[in-house]
Design an enzyme around this catalytic site. Structure first.
Site, mmCIF file in Angstrom:
data_model
loop_
_atom_site.group_PDB
_atom_site.id
_atom_site.type_symbol
_atom_site.label_atom_id
_atom_site.label_comp_id
_atom_site.label_asym_id
_atom_site.label_seq_id
_atom_site.Cartn_x
_atom_site.Cartn_y
_atom_site.Cartn_z
ATOM 1 N N TRP A 272 0.855 -1.187 0.000
ATOM 2 C CA TRP A 272 0.000 0.000 0.000
ATOM 3 C C TRP A 272 0.892 1.238 0.000
ATOM 4 O O TRP A 272 1.880 1.294 0.747
ATOM 5 C CB TRP A 272 -0.915 0.041 1.224
ATOM 6 C CG TRP A 272 -1.642 1.351 1.331
ATOM 7 C CD1 TRP A 272 -2.755 1.733 0.642
ATOM 8 C CD2 TRP A 272 -1.267 2.477 2.143
ATOM 9 N NE1 TRP A 272 -3.106 3.026 0.979
ATOM 10 C CE2 TRP A 272 -2.203 3.502 1.895
ATOM 11 C CE3 TRP A 272 -0.234 2.714 3.044
ATOM 12 C CZ2 TRP A 272 -2.142 4.741 2.523
ATOM 13 C CZ3 TRP A 272 -0.164 3.952 3.673
ATOM 14 C CH2 TRP A 272 -1.115 4.944 3.415
ATOM 15 N N GLU B 216 -3.027 -2.981 -2.615
ATOM 16 C CA GLU B 216 -4.176 -2.417 -1.888
ATOM 17 C C GLU B 216 -4.521 -1.018 -2.372
ATOM 18 O O GLU B 216 -3.663 -0.135 -2.434
ATOM 19 C CB GLU B 216 -3.866 -2.366 -0.387
ATOM 20 C CG GLU B 216 -4.983 -1.775 0.453
ATOM 21 C CD GLU B 216 -4.632 -1.694 1.927
ATOM 22 O OE1 GLU B 216 -5.505 -1.277 2.714
ATOM 23 O OE2 GLU B 216 -3.488 -2.031 2.291
ATOM 24 N N LYS C 146 -6.933 2.629 -2.328
ATOM 25 C CA LYS C 146 -7.504 3.557 -1.360
ATOM 26 C C LYS C 146 -8.319 4.599 -2.107
ATOM 27 O O LYS C 146 -8.023 4.915 -3.270
ATOM 28 C CB LYS C 146 -6.407 4.228 -0.523
ATOM 29 C CG LYS C 146 -6.961 5.021 0.661
ATOM 30 C CD LYS C 146 -5.959 5.131 1.785
ATOM 31 C CE LYS C 146 -6.569 5.839 2.991
ATOM 32 N NZ LYS C 146 -5.704 5.818 4.167
ATOM 33 N N ASP D 250 -9.729 -3.106 1.643
ATOM 34 C CA ASP D 250 -9.886 -2.619 3.008
ATOM 35 C C ASP D 250 -11.282 -2.046 3.159
ATOM 36 O O ASP D 250 -11.721 -1.229 2.339
ATOM 37 C CB ASP D 250 -8.816 -1.560 3.295
ATOM 38 C CG ASP D 250 -8.815 -1.068 4.737
ATOM 39 O OD1 ASP D 250 -9.854 -0.531 5.179
ATOM 40 O OD2 ASP D 250 -7.783 -1.195 5.404
ATOM 41 N N HIS E 201 -11.707 1.777 2.666
ATOM 42 C CA HIS E 201 -11.056 2.457 1.552
ATOM 43 C C HIS E 201 -11.965 2.753 0.375
ATOM 44 O O HIS E 201 -11.487 2.911 -0.749
ATOM 45 C CB HIS E 201 -9.855 1.628 1.076
ATOM 46 C CG HIS E 201 -8.678 1.704 1.983
ATOM 47 N ND1 HIS E 201 -7.417 1.289 1.621
ATOM 48 C CD2 HIS E 201 -8.559 2.163 3.253
ATOM 49 C CE1 HIS E 201 -6.575 1.486 2.622
ATOM 50 N NE2 HIS E 201 -7.258 2.009 3.629
ATOM 51 N N HIS F 165 -8.779 -6.557 4.507
ATOM 52 C CA HIS F 165 -8.461 -5.810 5.713
ATOM 53 C C HIS F 165 -9.779 -5.400 6.350
ATOM 54 O O HIS F 165 -10.456 -4.491 5.871
ATOM 55 C CB HIS F 165 -7.611 -4.572 5.394
ATOM 56 C CG HIS F 165 -6.151 -4.868 5.317
ATOM 57 N ND1 HIS F 165 -5.196 -3.887 5.206
ATOM 58 C CD2 HIS F 165 -5.476 -6.043 5.360
ATOM 59 C CE1 HIS F 165 -3.996 -4.442 5.177
ATOM 60 N NE2 HIS F 165 -4.147 -5.744 5.259
ATOM 61 N N ASP G 253 -11.956 6.758 6.468
ATOM 62 C CA ASP G 253 -11.120 5.591 6.754
ATOM 63 C C ASP G 253 -10.401 5.791 8.080
ATOM 64 O O ASP G 253 -9.193 6.026 8.130
ATOM 65 C CB ASP G 253 -10.121 5.391 5.621
ATOM 66 C CG ASP G 253 -9.184 4.222 5.879
ATOM 67 O OD1 ASP G 253 -9.642 3.234 6.474
ATOM 68 O OD2 ASP G 253 -8.014 4.319 5.494
ATOM 69 N N ASP H 254 -10.341 3.631 10.705
ATOM 70 C CA ASP H 254 -9.785 2.408 11.287
ATOM 71 C C ASP H 254 -10.170 2.194 12.742
ATOM 72 O O ASP H 254 -9.317 2.031 13.617
ATOM 73 C CB ASP H 254 -8.260 2.414 11.146
ATOM 74 C CG ASP H 254 -7.823 2.297 9.693
ATOM 75 O OD1 ASP H 254 -8.285 1.366 9.024
ATOM 76 O OD2 ASP H 254 -7.036 3.131 9.232
ATOM 77 N N ASP I 35 -7.189 -4.384 10.411
ATOM 78 C CA ASP I 35 -6.447 -3.129 10.274
ATOM 79 C C ASP I 35 -7.191 -2.024 11.008
ATOM 80 O O ASP I 35 -8.115 -1.422 10.481
ATOM 81 C CB ASP I 35 -6.277 -2.768 8.802
ATOM 82 C CG ASP I 35 -5.412 -1.525 8.600
ATOM 83 O OD1 ASP I 35 -4.874 -1.013 9.601
ATOM 84 O OD2 ASP I 35 -5.275 -1.076 7.455
#
Length: 417
Positions: free
Chosen positions: A184, A225, A227, A258, A261, A285, A293, A295, A325
Site C-alpha cells: 500500500w 491495496e 484507497k 480494506d 477504503h 483488511h 477511513d 480504522d 487493520d
C-alpha cells in the site's frame, strides 16, 4: 454438565432443525486463521525511528497508557491478547517493526532483521504476514513513493519493496505457511491534479519491477491495496480501486480490499464475489470506518457480518486471506485486539451456522418469501451459545470474562511503562 454445555446442547438441536451441524461449523472455524496487525499495539510507530512523525494519511488518536515501546513489550502484549482469542491466528508485521541495534535504511532491510519475530512466531505457533512501510519517512514526506516523479526516490521505494518480498518469503520458508505481503502506498495530491495518468504509469512500472522476480507461492504471495483518499491526498489517489483491480487482474496478484477504503455507500462484501471471478487471491483488511477511513476497532456490525457471509457463501476459503487493520489509542490496546479479533471470528461462526445450501436452493427456485423469512429467523437462533462453547473448548474466557485479565495486565504491566 456446565451451564455453557447445556446451552450448547440446546443450540445444537435448534441448528440441527435447519440441517446445520454445529460440530462441523466449529471444526471449519478452527481452520480459518485471522491475521492480527501488530501496529495496534504501538500506534503505528514501529522501532525504526519511533519519533518519526506519522505521515501518509495515517493518524492514531488518543493517549491511553501503556503503549509498547520496543519489540519485547509488543510481543508480550500480543501474547496477552492471543491468550484471550480462540482458534488459529497469524500476525501481520510492517517493515518498520524490524529489530536492529543499528539504524538500517529501508531499502537495505533483510530477513535477519526479523529473525526475532520468526523465532517468536514459531514458539507461539503463528504464521506471519508482511508489509513494506511506504510512509512516515523523509522520502515520502511530499506524498509520493512508488509513483514519485524523481527517479532516485522512486528507485528507493522499489528497492524497499523488493527487500520486503525477500523478508516475506523467509517467513513462509521458515514457518511453513505462505506469507501474504501487501503493498500500500499513500501517493496522491491534496488538491486538483492536472496529470492523473503519468503517476499511474510510473506506479504500474514500479510494481512490475518489484514483482519481476518469481517467488514460490508456497512461501510468499503478493497483494496490492487500493484507497479512495487520505489526509494529504483528498483530491487524487494514484492507487485507486480501478487501478489496483486492473493491476491484480492483469498480473494475477492478490488484491487487498480494506473495508474503509471506499465511498461510504460502497461495501467490500458486495465486491468479493466479483473480484473472485478475475483475481486468484483476495486479502481482506477488516476494519470499521466511521465517516472516513478512520480504522476503528472491528465491531460485530452488519458489514463485518456481510463480509463473513460472503467468505463462506462463495466457498473460497482457500483463496481469501483475512487480516485486521485498526489502531485506536484511546482505549486499552490489548482490549482492542481482543474485541476486534473475537468479533471477526464471531461473524465467521455465524456465517458457518447458516444453512447456505438450503438457502441457495430456495433462491434458485424463486421462493424469495421463504428466503427472506429464513434469513431473518436465522438472526435470532442461539449462535452465541455455540460461540461460548467454542471459547470454553479453546480454553479462553467466555463472554466478558476476558476483561479481567486485561485489567490485571494493565495494572501490573502497562501502568508501569
Amino acid at each position: 454438565m456446565s451451564s455453557i454445555q447445556i446451552a450448547y446442547k440446546i443450540a445444537q438441536e435448534r441448528f440441527a432443525d435447519i440441517n446445520v451441524d454445529t460440530t462441523k461449523a466449529l471444526a471449519a472455524l478452527n481452520t480459518i486463521p485471522v491475521s492480527m496487525h501488530c501496529w495496534q499495539g504501538d500506534d503505528v510507530r514501529g522501532f525504526e525511528n519511533p519519533d518519526q512523525a506519522l505521515t501518509g494519511g495515517i493518524q492514531a488518536t488518543g493517549n491511553y497508557l501503556g503503549k509498547a515501546r520496543n519489540p519485547q513489550e509488543l510481543k508480550s502484549d500480543l501474547e496477552q491478547a492471543l491468550a484471550l482469542i480462540p482458534g488459529p491466528n497469524r500476525l501481520n508485521l510492517h517493515a518498520i517493526y524490524l529489530e536492529s541495534d543499528t539504524p538500517v535504511a529501508r531499502n537495505e532491510i533483510k530477513p535477519k532483521h526479523f529473525q526475532g519475530w520468526i523465532d517468536w512466531a514459531k514458539t507461539n505457533k503463528l504464521g506471519l504476514d508482511f508489509n513494506p512501510s511506504c510512509f512516515s519517512h523523509p522520502l515520502s514526506d511530499d506524498g509520493f513513493t512508488l509513483s514519485h516523479v524523481n527517479d532516485e526516490v522512486r528507485a528507493f521505494w522499489i528497492e524497499h519493496c523488493i527487500a520486503s518480498r525477500h523478508i516475506s518469503a523467509s517467513f513462509g520458508e521458515q514457518l511453513g505457511s505462505a506469507s501474504v505481503m501487501n503493498i500500500w502506498v499513500p501517493d496522491g495530491y491534496k488538491d486538483q491534479a492536472v496529470d492523473k495518468l503519468a503517476p499511474r504509469q510510473r506506479l504500474m512500472a514500479a510494481l512490475d519491477e518489484i514483482i519481476k522476480e518469481k517467488i514460490n507461492p508456497k512461501y510468499h504471495l503478493d497483494a496490492v491495496e487500493s484507497k479512495l483518499f487520505g489526509i494529504g491526498a483528498e483530491a487524487y489517489t494514484t492507487g485507486s480501486n480501478e487501478f489496483y483491480f486492473g493491476y491484480a487482474t492483469s498480473r494475477q496478484t492478490a488484491l487487498c480490499m480494506d473495508a474503509g477504503h471506499f465511498h461510504p455507500t460502497e461495501l467490500v462484501s458486495d465486491k468479493i464475489s466479483t473480484a473472485l471471478l478475475y483475481i486468484p487471491q483476495l486479502l481482506l483488511h477488516v476494519t470499521r470506518p466511521v465517516r472516513w477511513d478512520s480504522d476503528h476497532v472491528v465491531s460485530l456490525d452488519d458489514e463485518t457480518q456481510a463480509i463473513a457471509h460472503e467468505i463462506i457463501r462463495t466457498n473460497a476459503l482457500n483463496r481469501i486471506h483475512i487480516g485486521l487493520d485498526f489502531f485506536d489509542a484511546s482505549i486499552n490496546r490489548i482490549a482492542a485486539w481482543v474485541i476486534g479479533t473475537r468479533n471477526m471470528k464471531k461473524a465467521l461462526l455465524r456465517a458457518l451456522l447458516e444453512p447456505t445450501a438450503m438457502l441457495k436452493d430456495i433462491e434458485n427456485k424463486g421462493d424469495y418469501t421463504t428466503r427472506l423469512a429464513l434469513l431473518e429467523e436465522q438472526k435470532s437462533l442461539p449462535w452465541a451459545a455455540v460461540w461460548d462453547y467454542y471459547c470454553e473448548q479453546e480454553n479462553v474466557p467466555v463472554g466478558q470474562a476476558w476483561l479481567e485479565p486485561v485489567r490485571a495486565y494493565e495494572a501490573n504491566v502497562l501502568a508501569k511503562r
